[in-house]
Design a protein around this motif. Structure first.
Motif, short mmCIF file in Angstrom:
data_model
loop_
_atom_site.label_atom_id
_atom_site.label_comp_id
_atom_site.label_asym_id
_atom_site.label_seq_id
_atom_site.Cartn_x
_atom_site.Cartn_y
_atom_site.Cartn_z
N THR A 39 4.37 22.59 42.78
CA THR A 39 5.43 23.45 43.03
C THR A 39 6.46 23.36 44.23
OG1 THR A 39 4.13 24.99 44.62
CG2 THR A 39 3.66 25.09 42.16
N HIS A 40 7.63 23.78 44.24
CA HIS A 40 8.34 23.67 45.43
C HIS A 40 7.84 24.10 46.68
CE1 HIS A 40 11.37 24.07 42.16
NE2 HIS A 40 12.09 23.09 42.91
N SER A 41 6.86 25.21 46.76
CA SER A 41 6.17 25.64 47.76
C SER A 41 5.27 24.36 48.46
CB SER A 41 5.44 26.89 47.68
OG SER A 41 4.69 27.36 48.79
N LYS A 42 4.51 23.75 47.53
CA LYS A 42 3.51 22.65 47.78
C LYS A 42 4.45 21.62 48.38
CE LYS A 42 -0.27 23.53 44.53
NZ LYS A 42 -1.03 23.03 43.34
N GLN A 43 5.40 21.39 47.61
CA GLN A 43 6.32 20.14 48.02
C GLN A 43 6.68 20.41 49.74
OE1 GLN A 43 9.95 19.87 46.17
NE2 GLN A 43 10.24 17.66 46.59
N ALA A 48 14.10 23.78 48.17
CA ALA A 48 12.96 24.90 47.82
C ALA A 48 13.93 26.33 48.04
CB ALA A 48 12.01 24.73 48.94
N ARG A 49 14.67 26.32 49.02
CA ARG A 49 15.47 27.58 49.24
C ARG A 49 16.24 28.13 48.04
NH1 ARG A 49 16.38 25.56 54.26
NH2 ARG A 49 15.19 26.42 55.99
N ASP A 76 11.27 30.24 50.41
CA ASP A 76 11.49 30.29 51.90
C ASP A 76 10.50 29.51 52.56
OD1 ASP A 76 11.70 30.76 54.50
OD2 ASP A 76 11.38 32.90 54.45
N PRO A 77 11.09 28.09 53.04
CA PRO A 77 10.00 27.16 53.71
C PRO A 77 9.28 27.81 54.52
CG PRO A 77 12.25 26.31 53.22
CD PRO A 77 12.23 27.76 53.09
#
Length: 266
Positions: A213-217, A253-254, A259-260
């Motif tokens: 996911t973008h969060s994992k990335q 991601a944003r 939110d990174p």
């Protein structure tokens, strides 16, 4: 404090000297692990030779696999002088070497019993992937994520890869990193359309190994600036590339609602 030991090195100078990122030094300051003994008139961190020596001691302990919280406890033990620290570091490193030798013996035994088959050992994969690949990274990854579904998914795929599969994977990452370096050197700004496209290519490549996911990335990309080995891998190709790759991943991601600063492994 002697005149020679007066704080005068900036955080950037120390980071370059010891081979860690500025962000890492900031973090170690914030948690009280390696606090600079001085501040400039503009309130910038200034390090003395004693401060740098402590940082180098932290790095040696970290190399043994000791968590930062335990390192802080060890360094805070007043009974341990410099010689005692060195003796303890040596003892830990010898134990780590012994542990690795046991793993090598286990792999050798499996090779004798089962032959090569389709599966490749970490050393064989490293031979295909080139000198930048360190088989020990796989051990570290297993220690960190071995109980997760993501690790099991990735490990299952890796265990069934042939030599040709690894050669294709090596070509794919080379192409991706060439594109990243080219865009960085052309001054492509994070958050732009091209940068976001490259961030998605990066996510797609990681996704070949584990669902990403973008969060994992975001969490994976942090390693590019927080782990000196990953940072060196990118910055050897183009100085500053590691930070830029992390920046484009976070910006993308944003753009996708993550939110990174609060990213989680989901």
């Amino acid at each position: 404090m002697s005149v020679r030991d007066e704080p005068g090195m900036t955080v950037g100078q120390v980071a370059e000297l010891v081979g860690v990122s500025v962000r890492t030094l900031h973090h170690w300051d914030e948690i009280g692990l390696a606090v600079p003994s001085g501040r400039s008139s503009a309130d910038y961190r200034l390090y003395s030779e004693s401060d740098v020596h402590r940082i180098e001691t932290v790095l040696v302990y970290r190399e043994t696999g000791m968590p930062l919280s335990i390192i802080a406890e060890v360094l805070g033990e007043p009974a341990l002088g410099e010689r005692e620290h060195l003796e303890q570091q040596r003892k830990l490193l010898v134990a780590r070497i012994s542990h690795l030798q046991q793993k090598i013996s286990a792999v050798d035994q499996l090779l004798r019993e089962k032959g090569m088959g389709r599966k490749l050992t970490a050393a064989q994969r490293a031979e295909i992937l080139g000198p930048d690949w360190n088989p020990a990274w796989e051990d570290e990854a297993e220690e960190r994520w071995g109980e997760s579904d993501a690790w099991k998914q990735s490990n299952k795929r890796v265990s069934n890869m042939t030599a040709d599969d690894w050669k294709v994977a090596k070509r794919n990452i080379n192409v991706l990193e060439e594109k990243l370096a080219e865009a960085f050197e052309e001054g492509v700004e994070p958050g732009t359309e091209r940068a976001n496209e490259l961030a998605e290519l990066h996510r797609g490549w990681v996704g070949e190994w584990v669902e990403t996911t973008h969060s994992k990335q975001v969490l994976m990309a942090r390693l590019y600036t927080e782990d000196p080995r990953f940072q060196s891998h990118y910055d050897d190709r183009a100085p500053g590339l590691a930070r830029w790759v992390r920046d484009i991943v976070e910006a993308n991601a944003r753009a996708n609602g993550v939110d990174p600063d609060t990213a989680e492994w989901v």
